[in-house]
Design a protein around this motif. Structure first.
Motif, PDB file in Angstrom:
ATOM      1  N   THR A   6       0.871  -1.167   0.000  1.00  0.00           N
ATOM      2  CA  THR A   6       0.000   0.000   0.000  1.00  0.00           C
ATOM      3  C   THR A   6       0.908   1.217   0.000  1.00  0.00           C
ATOM      4  O   THR A   6       1.836   1.305   0.797  1.00  0.00           O
ATOM      5  N   VAL A   7       0.636   2.142  -0.920  1.00  0.00           N
ATOM      6  CA  VAL A   7       1.460   3.337  -1.062  1.00  0.00           C
ATOM      7  C   VAL A   7       0.564   4.564  -0.942  1.00  0.00           C
ATOM      8  O   VAL A   7      -0.516   4.618  -1.531  1.00  0.00           O
ATOM      9  N   ARG A   8       1.046   5.542  -0.170  1.00  0.00           N
ATOM     10  CA  ARG A   8       0.363   6.823  -0.018  1.00  0.00           C
ATOM     11  C   ARG A   8       1.148   7.850  -0.827  1.00  0.00           C
ATOM     12  O   ARG A   8       2.364   7.940  -0.722  1.00  0.00           O
ATOM     13  N   GLY A   9       0.449   8.610  -1.675  1.00  0.00           N
ATOM     14  CA  GLY A   9       1.149   9.587  -2.495  1.00  0.00           C
ATOM     15  C   GLY A   9       0.185  10.502  -3.215  1.00  0.00           C
ATOM     16  O   GLY A   9      -0.979  10.621  -2.844  1.00  0.00           O
ATOM     17  N   VAL A  77      -2.974   3.646  -2.687  1.00  0.00           N
ATOM     18  CA  VAL A  77      -3.045   2.605  -3.706  1.00  0.00           C
ATOM     19  C   VAL A  77      -2.590   1.296  -3.081  1.00  0.00           C
ATOM     20  O   VAL A  77      -1.522   1.238  -2.463  1.00  0.00           O
ATOM     21  N   THR A  78      -3.393   0.252  -3.241  1.00  0.00           N
ATOM     22  CA  THR A  78      -3.035  -1.080  -2.768  1.00  0.00           C
ATOM     23  C   THR A  78      -2.993  -2.011  -3.966  1.00  0.00           C
ATOM     24  O   THR A  78      -3.894  -1.978  -4.805  1.00  0.00           O
ATOM     25  N   GLY A 104      -8.055   4.798  -3.577  1.00  0.00           N
ATOM     26  CA  GLY A 104      -9.005   5.740  -2.984  1.00  0.00           C
ATOM     27  C   GLY A 104      -8.314   7.033  -2.597  1.00  0.00           C
ATOM     28  O   GLY A 104      -7.088   7.096  -2.469  1.00  0.00           O
ATOM     29  N   HIS A 105      -9.122   8.061  -2.418  1.00  0.00           N
ATOM     30  CA  HIS A 105      -8.586   9.338  -1.954  1.00  0.00           C
ATOM     31  C   HIS A 105      -8.050   9.188  -0.530  1.00  0.00           C
ATOM     32  O   HIS A 105      -8.607   8.436   0.275  1.00  0.00           O
ATOM     33  N   ASP A 106      -6.999   9.934  -0.210  1.00  0.00           N
ATOM     34  CA  ASP A 106      -6.439   9.971   1.141  1.00  0.00           C
ATOM     35  C   ASP A 106      -7.260  10.979   1.934  1.00  0.00           C
ATOM     36  O   ASP A 106      -7.088  12.183   1.795  1.00  0.00           O
TER      37      ASP A 106
END
Length: 187
Positions: A6-9, A77-78, A104-106
């Motif tokens: 899972t990445v946050r960006g 994103v996963t 999905g949106h953060d």
């Protein structure tokens, strides 16, 4: 190499989508993920290195992302990490991709409005690969204003009024929040 991550960006390019000759929707976008840390010497937050990913999407996810996301928006994103070496006549390098399962949106950085895709689970007869055929709802919601577009009446978005909402409501009213809090505390 294939790892689940899972990445946050932030979305770095507007998502693209296309339909293959067999009817499969495919798309992608670039994702930038920058590490931030607090520097005690400077007494400020500083950016670390930025990791760049190509996010690949298939089927309904590709269609929904193209309609929902745009460049600059924060996302989670996963999916499966794919790292590949590549080489052409002039250069060589490493490709880092995520085969997305969900996006999905953060919501730590803002709010979002969810609009369920209509007809996405029923496969249509005679479609390539048994892919589902989506029907457009009678009314849609403007992503910028939350205003109902098209349809016939204030509750034109299927299922919206059934959930106790009306199309002219932009947010949950205070009384509704209190009622929800009472319901949750009683449970």
């Amino acid at each position: 190499m294939s790892e689940h991550i899972t990445v946050r960006g932030f979305v770095a390019t507007d998502p693209t989508t296309r339909t293959t000759p067999s009817g499969l929707a495919v798309g992608n976008f670039r994702l930038a993920s920058t590490d931030r840390r607090f520097d005690r010497e400077q007494q400020a937050w500083v950016d670390g290195a930025t990791n760049w990913f190509t996010v690949n999407m298939f089927r309904q996810l590709s269609t929904n992302v193209a309609a929902s996301l745009s460049k600059g928006q924060p996302v989670l994103v996963t999916g499966r990490l794919k790292v590949r070496q590549w080489q052409n006549e002039e250069r060589s390098g490493t490709s880092v991709e995520i085969e997305a399962e969900t996006i999905g949106h953060d919501l730590t950085l803002g709010t979002a409005f969810f609009n369920r895709a209509v007809g996405r689970t029923a496969p249509a007869e005679g479609t390539p690969g048994g892919e589902a055929v989506s029907e457009e709802p009678e009314g849609t919601v403007d992503r910028e204003t939350g205003e109902l577009l098209g349809g016939s009446g204030p509750d034109a978005v299927e299922g919206f009024a059934d959930a106790g909402h009306h199309a002219d409501e932009g947010a949950v009213h205070g009384a509704d929040r209190e009622e929800e809090a009472e319901t949750l505390s009683a449970a």
